[in-house]
Motif scaffolding. Sequence first.
Motif, PDB file in Angstrom:
ATOM      1  N   ARG A   5       0.829  -1.199   0.000  1.00 31.01           N
ATOM      2  CA  ARG A   5       0.000   0.000   0.000  1.00 31.01           C
ATOM      3  C   ARG A   5       0.869   1.259   0.000  1.00 31.01           C
ATOM      4  O   ARG A   5       0.573   2.240  -0.668  1.00 31.01           O
ATOM      5  CB  ARG A   5      -0.927   0.006   1.215  1.00 31.01           C
ATOM      6  N   SER A   6       1.977   1.211   0.759  1.00 27.13           N
ATOM      7  CA  SER A   6       2.889   2.351   0.814  1.00 27.13           C
ATOM      8  C   SER A   6       3.504   2.618  -0.555  1.00 27.13           C
ATOM      9  O   SER A   6       3.657   3.779  -0.961  1.00 27.13           O
ATOM     10  CB  SER A   6       3.988   2.090   1.838  1.00 27.13           C
ATOM     11  N   TRP A   7       3.852   1.552  -1.291  1.00 26.62           N
ATOM     12  CA  TRP A   7       4.433   1.731  -2.620  1.00 26.62           C
ATOM     13  C   TRP A   7       3.428   2.326  -3.584  1.00 26.62           C
ATOM     14  O   TRP A   7       3.765   3.203  -4.393  1.00 26.62           O
ATOM     15  CB  TRP A   7       4.944   0.396  -3.146  1.00 26.62           C
ATOM     16  N   ILE A   8       2.181   1.899  -3.489  1.00 22.44           N
ATOM     17  CA  ILE A   8       1.135   2.451  -4.348  1.00 22.44           C
ATOM     18  C   ILE A   8       0.960   3.938  -4.068  1.00 22.44           C
ATOM     19  O   ILE A   8       0.814   4.748  -4.990  1.00 22.44           O
ATOM     20  CB  ILE A   8      -0.191   1.688  -4.132  1.00 22.44           C
ATOM     21  N   GLN A   9       0.968   4.318  -2.786  1.00 15.91           N
ATOM     22  CA  GLN A   9       0.835   5.722  -2.439  1.00 15.91           C
ATOM     23  C   GLN A   9       2.015   6.532  -2.962  1.00 15.91           C
ATOM     24  O   GLN A   9       1.855   7.657  -3.439  1.00 15.91           O
ATOM     25  CB  GLN A   9       0.726   5.863  -0.921  1.00 15.91           C
ATOM     26  N   ARG A  10       3.210   5.933  -2.891  1.00 10.81           N
ATOM     27  CA  ARG A  10       4.401   6.618  -3.393  1.00 10.81           C
ATOM     28  C   ARG A  10       4.304   6.831  -4.894  1.00 10.81           C
ATOM     29  O   ARG A  10       4.656   7.900  -5.407  1.00 10.81           O
ATOM     30  CB  ARG A  10       5.644   5.805  -3.050  1.00 10.81           C
ATOM     31  N   GLU A  11       3.830   5.820  -5.604  1.00 11.73           N
ATOM     32  CA  GLU A  11       3.664   5.950  -7.051  1.00 11.73           C
ATOM     33  C   GLU A  11       2.666   7.060  -7.374  1.00 11.73           C
ATOM     34  O   GLU A  11       2.835   7.801  -8.345  1.00 11.73           O
ATOM     35  CB  GLU A  11       3.191   4.619  -7.641  1.00 11.73           C
ATOM     36  N   GLY A  12       1.628   7.172  -6.558  1.00 13.04           N
ATOM     37  CA  GLY A  12       0.653   8.231  -6.754  1.00 13.04           C
ATOM     38  C   GLY A  12       1.278   9.608  -6.581  1.00 13.04           C
ATOM     39  O   GLY A  12       0.970  10.546  -7.337  1.00 13.04           O
ATOM     40  N   VAL A  13       2.157   9.734  -5.606  1.00 11.48           N
ATOM     41  CA  VAL A  13       2.853  11.001  -5.388  1.00 11.48           C
ATOM     42  C   VAL A  13       3.745  11.323  -6.580  1.00 11.48           C
ATOM     43  O   VAL A  13       3.802  12.471  -7.043  1.00 11.48           O
ATOM     44  CB  VAL A  13       3.686  10.957  -4.085  1.00 11.48           C
ATOM     45  N   TYR A  14       4.445  10.309  -7.099  1.00  8.35           N
ATOM     46  CA  TYR A  14       5.305  10.527  -8.262  1.00  8.35           C
ATOM     47  C   TYR A  14       4.492  11.013  -9.466  1.00  8.35           C
ATOM     48  O   TYR A  14       4.902  11.942 -10.180  1.00  8.35           O
ATOM     49  CB  TYR A  14       6.038   9.235  -8.639  1.00  8.35           C
TER      50      TYR A  14
END
Length: 203
Positions: A5-14
């Motif tokens: 979930r943290s990686w998905i959120q990071r991708e969203g920020v990118y």
Amino acid sequence: MVESRSWIQREGVYRWFSSLTSAQRVEFLCGLLDLCVPIELRFLGSCLEDLARKDYHSLRDAEIKANNPADLSGLTNITDEVVRSKLLVSLALLGSDNREAAGVLYRTLTHIDTVINNYGLPLNDERTEEQFLLLFTMASNHPAFSFHQKQVLRQELSQIHDILQVRGAAEPVTGGGPDQLQGVRQELRLTADTSLNFYLNTE
């Protein structure tokens, strides 16, 4: 699960960051730096220094001009696109402790009040808008300017935002899909390249 979930959120920020304009990116990154602790800032400074070293020789001549008050004193007409392009490069290459050069740039940028009152702000296209927003965002966050100068430049930036909001309210709203965002990013990259070329090749 948490890590995924943290990686998905990071991708969203990118993805979100990649869709921002240059002025919005600068503002956001400066805000993030304010949240970092000293040891994080030193590490990030080392990373940035290594990245900047790759372009050192190609930007050396432009950096000398950007830190020379005599050269900067000729960049006064901010209604001219060539001058705005040179000012953008100057702010990007201005030394963090060059108060004298910052003072010259400050006097030039604060003339925008006269431009607004006498001629109106010449925001007749997206590229011009972005240039003005980027100019005042960079200046109001640059360490070479004093606290008072930054405050004044921040007020000027707010005034520009107000003008754009008033104008935007009178225009129809259009969509901003992926293709449009990609086009904006390409235009901003072209603006940066053109600004440097103007600075290096235009007397």
